[in-house]
Design an enzyme around this catalytic site. Structure first.
Site, PDB file in Angstrom:
ATOM      1  CG  HIS A   1     -41.536  -3.888  -0.724  1.00  0.00           C
ATOM      2  ND1 HIS A   1     -42.650  -4.420  -1.336  1.00  0.00           N
ATOM      3  CD2 HIS A   1     -41.752  -2.544  -0.654  1.00  0.00           C
ATOM      4  CE1 HIS A   1     -43.499  -3.461  -1.641  1.00  0.00           C
ATOM      5  NE2 HIS A   1     -42.978  -2.303  -1.225  1.00  0.00           N
TER       6      HIS A   1
ATOM      7  NE  ARG B   1      -0.897   4.693   0.564  1.00  0.00           N
ATOM      8  CZ  ARG B   1      -1.240   5.263  -0.597  1.00  0.00           C
ATOM      9  NH1 ARG B   1      -1.394   6.571  -0.653  1.00  0.00           N
ATOM     10  NH2 ARG B   1      -1.403   4.554  -1.681  1.00  0.00           N
TER      11      ARG B   1
ATOM     12  CB  CYS C   1      -0.906  -0.043   1.217  1.00  0.00           C
ATOM     13  SG  CYS C   1      -2.168   1.191   1.222  1.00  0.00           S
TER      14      CYS C   1
ATOM     15  CD  GLU D   1     -20.483   8.276   4.181  1.00  0.00           C
ATOM     16  OE1 GLU D   1     -19.584   8.462   5.020  1.00  0.00           O
ATOM     17  OE2 GLU D   1     -20.327   7.604   3.142  1.00  0.00           O
TER      18      GLU D   1
ATOM     19  CD1 TRP E   1      -4.584  -3.523   3.398  1.00  0.00           C
ATOM     20  CD2 TRP E   1      -5.019  -3.985   1.243  1.00  0.00           C
ATOM     21  NE1 TRP E   1      -5.932  -3.745   3.267  1.00  0.00           N
ATOM     22  CE2 TRP E   1      -6.227  -4.027   1.966  1.00  0.00           C
ATOM     23  CE3 TRP E   1      -5.043  -4.231  -0.125  1.00  0.00           C
ATOM     24  CZ2 TRP E   1      -7.454  -4.321   1.364  1.00  0.00           C
ATOM     25  CZ3 TRP E   1      -6.257  -4.524  -0.729  1.00  0.00           C
ATOM     26  CH2 TRP E   1      -7.443  -4.564   0.006  1.00  0.00           C
TER      27      TRP E   1
ATOM     28  CE  LYS F   1      -8.418   9.327   3.047  1.00  0.00           C
ATOM     29  NZ  LYS F   1      -9.765   9.562   3.579  1.00  0.00           N
TER      30      LYS F   1
ATOM     31  CE  LYS G   1     -17.334   8.422   7.169  1.00  0.00           C
ATOM     32  NZ  LYS G   1     -17.420   7.953   5.770  1.00  0.00           N
TER      33      LYS G   1
ATOM     34  CG  ASN H   1       2.188   0.550  -3.436  1.00  0.00           C
ATOM     35  OD1 ASN H   1       2.560  -0.255  -2.599  1.00  0.00           O
ATOM     36  ND2 ASN H   1       2.064   1.840  -3.182  1.00  0.00           N
ATOM     37  N   GLY H   2       0.374  -2.457  -6.215  1.00  0.00           N
ATOM     38  CA  GLY H   2      -0.366  -2.894  -7.392  1.00  0.00           C
ATOM     39  C   GLY H   2      -0.476  -4.404  -7.442  1.00  0.00           C
TER      40      GLY H   2
ATOM     41  CD  GLU I   1     -15.550   3.600   5.526  1.00  0.00           C
ATOM     42  OE1 GLU I   1     -14.841   3.728   4.515  1.00  0.00           O
ATOM     43  OE2 GLU I   1     -16.086   4.569   6.101  1.00  0.00           O
TER      44      GLU I   1
END
Length: 613
Positions: free
Chosen positions: A506, A27, A2, A483, A76, A608, A487, A102-103, A490
């Protein structure tokens, strides 16, 4: 992924690398490592890496770890679990090469099989180790050529930094889909995947372009393409205060950023409101009135919180400009071979400006001839450079993984865009001025909500004890509910699900019980009676309620008869309600997570800036 850092110059590298890695902890990562070239000529890089935190890496470093050229990484996990062996940097068989990456290398399995057949023994599960072996086995004469040859065999995304014992005066870096920033110092050069790692040393930077490579020496840098032909990337000075990347007196970056929202909103709106004509000044869009009138549809693209802001923005644009608008998750957009219409305006929303899914969506739009503008916080980021125009958020650095102040300024960006589109079309000057007055009042109103923080703590602690929560809202309130649920997921790791209030009957109503609280978004708008009716349905089934509403809203006696907590936010114009309704949800999630003893800035499994697919 990361985080990547690198340094070459007159200072000892290890302390610089450790500080840079510490500044990238926000991050998200699970291991860390550094490689330093010793001062003795021909010596292979010395490498120390550990699963765990940067402090664990620092504790593991030998007391004598000299060298003025080094690279570091926070990982990460993508290929293989978080172990010492899988941590970066990775080396080749000789130990002369060290690589951080990274990637994701998409064809790593095939390359690995070929190398194994050639007799290579791998020491990790990672895709990155493939790169180290390819570089080490290259017969090219220069490090630049060795790296370019290795990259020519690679498919996927990468941001890399490479050391080699035979070329001790340089670091070679390359970018394809994963950001890298070069920092220019006095007789020293730095590289990082995030500006936060550089600001203590320099604010003179160069952003590496897609498909570009660079060589860093103590005296400067040179950029070139993969075929080694020179490019003309130049450095620029950024007006950034390094202290903006510190938490200051706050217990966490997230709390600091929540509290910074009034000031961030003032910066976002400054110089962009025209009360005389009841419109917004958005020169960065690059759209004149004739081009705006030619827009027949608006499509907003973003991921996670940025997607939910896009939903809020789509509603705003339809209400104010009377243009069909919708929001779509950028991560799915290009995979359905979208029809790109010449009279559609595409809007890419990203705090970092490096979100790879959103960047790829932007590139898909442009590849098919569409026009795309950006709502981005980070100046000079990949999405900002890729778009035809845009609106910078001016939120200031956002370090915590969960977005707060950037989210609020994203919404304001959508509001300004809707206002400008509307005024060019059919929105009256009186309505434009009405909205400008409301926008100007928002910073002070946000502060009023923040002033309720202490009153919300007991409620947040109660919600933290629930294993599952519902968030419900309608029209403007539904993306606010989404949202809010995001939160909680997360940072408190509680299962949280958002539904349209109208959808309760429903299916979701079957799950309502005394153990499942519902956070209901009930603004004082045209749907208030229907929303209150839904609250009674929840209360009748024993479901605890938290009602986020406006002063004066009559809940029909619920507060006296049921388990109901009420949170009032100041009233604004109904089109702008989401700007204030999201703030208490941030505070509730924050205090729920801290009550559970969780790290709100670095939630597990998240990063992040998501720079891999």
């Amino acid at each position: 992924m990361c985080g990547i850092v690198g340094s070459i110059g007159t200072q000892q590298a290890a302390p610089l690398l450790l500080e840079g890695l510490a500044r990238l902890e926000h991050r998200g990562y699970d291991s860390a490592g550094v490689a330093v070239l010793p001062p003795t000529a021909g010596s292979s890089p010395r490498i120390v890496k550990r699963a765990g935190r940067v402090r664990d890496l620092a504790d593991a470093l030998p007391k004598r770890f000299a060298g003025k050229v080094g690279i570091g990484h926070t990982r990460w996990a993508t290929h293989g679990p978080a172990t010492d062996a899988n941590a970066h940097p990775h080396t080749d068989e000789t130990g002369k090469v060290a690589v951080v990456h990274n990637g994701i290398i998409d064809n790593a399995a095939g390359l690995r099989a070929g190398l194994v057949d050639a007799g290579v023994e791998f020491t990790s599960d990672t895709d990155t180790e493939v790169l180290a072996h390819l570089i080490g086995r290259s017969g090219a004469d220069t490090l630049e050529a060795k790296v370019a040859e290795a990259l020519s065999a690679v498919e996927g995304t990468y941001g890399i930094a490479v050391l080699h014992a035979d070329f001790p005066d340089r670091i070679v870096v390359a970018r394809n889909g994963s950001p890298l920033i070069i920092g220019v110092g006095d007789k020293e050069m730095h590289v990082a995947s995030d500006l936060a790692a550089l600001v203590r040393y320099t604010t003179t930077v160069a952003h590496l372009e897609e498909g570009e490579m660079a060589t860093l020496t103590a005296g400067g840098f040179a950029t070139y393409r993969q075929d080694l032909t020179a490019t003309a990337t130049r450095s620029t000075h950024l007006d950034i205060d390094a202290d903006a990347f510190d938490a200051g007196d706050c217990d966490s970056y997230m709390l600091k950023e929540i509290l910074e929202q009034p000031a961030a909103c003032e910066r976002m709106l400054s110089g962009r409101l025209d009360d005389r004509f009841g419109t917004a000044h958005l020169g960065g869009l690059g759209l004149d009135a004739r081009e705006i009138r030619a827009v027949r549809r608006v499509k907003l693209l973003g991921c996670g919180s940025a997607h939910y802001v896009g939903q809020m923005g789509a509603t705003l644009i339809e209400e104010l400009a009377r243009i069909p608008a919708d929001a779509e998750a950028a991560s799915e957009f290009r995979y359905r071979n979208p029809v790109i219409e010449p009279d559609t305006l595409y809007v890419a929303i990203s705090q970092s400006g490096e979100t790879v899914d959103t960047l790829l969506a932007v590139q898909e739009v442009r590849r098919k001839g569409g026009r795309v503008v950006g709502l981005v916080n980070v100046v000079g980021s990949a999405i900002a450079r890729e778009c035809d125009g845009g609106i910078y958020l001016h939120a200031g650095p956002e370090v915590a993984v969960a977005s707060t102040k950037a989210l609020t300024t994203m919404f304001l960006g959508c509001a300004l865009l809707a206002l400008q589109l509307g005024r060019v079309r059919d929105l009256s000057v009186a309505d434009g001025r009405r909205l400008i007055t409301a926008l100007q009042a928002l910073p002070a109103q946000i502060q009023q909500v923040l002033d309720q923080e202490k009153e919300l703590i007991p409620l947040a602690q109660r919600l933290a004890e629930a294993e599952s929560l519902f968030f419900v809202g309608r029209v403007r309130g539904y993306p606010v509910a989404r949202e809010g649920a995001q939160k909680f997921k997360e940072i408190s790791y509680r299962h949280a699900e958002a539904y349209q209030t109208s959808e309760l009957k429903h299916g979701p109503l079957a799950l309502i019980s005394p153990a499942v609280p519902t956070i209901a978004i009930v603004p004082h708008d045209e749907l208030v009676d229907r929303n209150v009716g839904a609250l009674h349905e929840i209360a009748a089934r024993g479901g605890p309620l938290v009602v986020l509403t406006h002063p004066g809203v009559d809940l029909g006696g619920l507060e006296a008869e049921a388990d109901v907590a009420r949170i009032d936010v100041p009233r604004t114009e109904r089109e702008l309600d989401p700007a204030l309704l999201t703030i208490p949800l941030q505070l509730l999630a924050y205090h729920a997570a801290t009550h559970l003893g969780l790290d709100v800035d670095k939630p597990r499994n998240l990063a992040k800036s998501v720079t891999v697919e």
